[in-house]
Every structure is written in C-alpha cells, then in structure tokens.
Design a protein around this motif. Sequence first.
Motif, PDB file in Angstrom:
ATOM      1  N   ASP A  99      31.937  18.031  43.381  1.00 15.53           N
ATOM      2  CA  ASP A  99      33.575  17.869  43.458  1.00 15.53           C
ATOM      3  C   ASP A  99      33.683  16.305  43.492  1.00 15.53           C
ATOM      4  O   ASP A  99      34.587  15.653  43.093  1.00 15.53           O
ATOM      5  N   TYR A 100      32.607  15.693  44.152  1.00 13.10           N
ATOM      6  CA  TYR A 100      32.700  14.169  44.452  1.00 13.10           C
ATOM      7  C   TYR A 100      32.712  13.560  43.176  1.00 13.10           C
ATOM      8  O   TYR A 100      32.780  12.449  43.122  1.00 13.10           O
ATOM      9  N   ASP A 101      31.890  14.127  42.088  1.00 11.02           N
ATOM     10  CA  ASP A 101      31.850  13.272  41.033  1.00 11.02           C
ATOM     11  C   ASP A 101      32.813  13.329  39.976  1.00 11.02           C
ATOM     12  O   ASP A 101      32.995  12.510  38.980  1.00 11.02           O
ATOM     13  N   ASP A 102      33.959  14.145  40.362  1.00  9.27           N
ATOM     14  CA  ASP A 102      34.996  14.263  39.383  1.00  9.27           C
ATOM     15  C   ASP A 102      35.680  12.845  39.226  1.00  9.27           C
ATOM     16  O   ASP A 102      36.492  12.601  38.243  1.00  9.27           O
ATOM     17  N   ASP A 103      35.743  12.048  40.319  1.00  5.21           N
ATOM     18  CA  ASP A 103      36.463  10.721  40.207  1.00  5.21           C
ATOM     19  C   ASP A 103      35.819   9.656  39.808  1.00  5.21           C
ATOM     20  O   ASP A 103      36.160   8.568  39.709  1.00  5.21           O
ATOM     21  N   LYS A 104      34.618   9.953  39.326  1.00  2.00           N
ATOM     22  CA  LYS A 104      33.743   8.795  38.882  1.00  2.00           C
ATOM     23  C   LYS A 104      33.556   8.837  37.339  1.00  2.00           C
ATOM     24  O   LYS A 104      33.190   9.672  36.634  1.00  2.00           O
ATOM     25  N   PRO A 105      34.504   7.742  36.615  1.00  2.00           N
ATOM     26  CA  PRO A 105      34.392   7.851  35.562  1.00  2.00           C
ATOM     27  C   PRO A 105      33.061   7.534  34.713  1.00  2.00           C
ATOM     28  O   PRO A 105      32.222   6.914  35.312  1.00  2.00           O
ATOM     29  N   LYS A 106      32.751   8.269  33.693  1.00  2.00           N
ATOM     30  CA  LYS A 106      31.626   8.009  33.052  1.00  2.00           C
ATOM     31  C   LYS A 106      31.676   8.165  31.365  1.00  2.00           C
ATOM     32  O   LYS A 106      32.810   8.752  30.756  1.00  2.00           O
ATOM     33  N   PRO A 107      30.954   7.735  30.620  1.00  2.00           N
ATOM     34  CA  PRO A 107      30.913   7.265  29.192  1.00  2.00           C
ATOM     35  C   PRO A 107      31.133   8.859  28.495  1.00  2.00           C
ATOM     36  O   PRO A 107      30.588   9.900  29.102  1.00  2.00           O
ATOM     37  N   ARG A 108      31.835   8.956  27.457  1.00  2.00           N
ATOM     38  CA  ARG A 108      32.065  10.043  26.625  1.00  2.00           C
ATOM     39  C   ARG A 108      31.086   9.936  25.615  1.00  2.00           C
ATOM     40  O   ARG A 108      31.126   8.968  24.706  1.00  2.00           O
ATOM     41  N   GLY A 109      30.431  10.983  25.079  1.00  2.00           N
ATOM     42  CA  GLY A 109      29.435  10.989  24.031  1.00  2.00           C
ATOM     43  C   GLY A 109      28.018  10.681  24.440  1.00  2.00           C
ATOM     44  O   GLY A 109      27.932  10.771  25.764  1.00  2.00           O
TER      45      GLY A 109
END
Length: 134
Positions: free
Chosen positions: A3-13
């Motif tokens: 759940d903690y990773d959900d607020d960390k933006p990451k690249p799409r693709g």
Amino acid sequence: MTDYDDDKPKPRGELAMKVVPLPADTNANGDVFAGWLVQQMDIAAATLAGRISRGRNATVAMDRMEFLSPVRIGAQVGCYCELEDIGRSSMKIHVEVWTLDRIAQTPRKVTEAQFVYVAIDEHGRIREVPDQAG
C-alpha cells in the motif's frame, strides 16, 4: 507491491531507451533542447512500432507536449513506451520521459506524448500491421 508504493509515481510502459544528453544537446543555460528530447522520444517509440509492425514504419502524428521541468546536461533520460491502440496499419504509442539527475536519488517525470505510426512497405506505401496473435 505494498500500500505504501501506491503514492510513488512510476513510469508507464516499458523502458525503450536510455540516453545521457551531452553539451551539444543543450542551450546556453545547460538545459536540453526540446527538439532533442522529442527526437529521443520518436526514436524510442519507433523502435516499439517496428517490433509491432515487424518492419518499417513512419511517424505520422504526435500530440501536444507539456514540459514539466527542464532536463539538465548529464541526466539519465529514460523513454518509456506503451502501445495504446492498433489499427489496420497504424499504431498509437504513449511515451513518457523520466530523468534521473546526477545527484538525485529519485526519478522524475519530464514530459509525455502520444506518437502515431503507420506501417510501410519497402516502397514507402502503407501496409497492414501483421496479426499480433502469432
């Protein structure tokens, strides 16, 4: 993934290309030229389009881009690509650019755009994209 990773933006693709801009790619302030960045995005997306079309392709359109922050000389520039749609002869590919500066610990998103390619034959005429099931 927690759940903690959900607020960390990451690249799409998927990462299609990573490059480091050199002094010739920048303006007098040391920021990368927008045209250089668009060129890298086009190369990355064209690579994916070539795999999908199994051959030559041509860029036919690119949507509006907004630059969120400047890219500095020496930053690692990553182009992430994802197929959004495929037609009879065309492919829409979403491209995101993320950078990692020399001293930064976290990547940041710089821009994104959608590129449209058309599959072409050896004579430069439009051809069908092969069936992706096989």
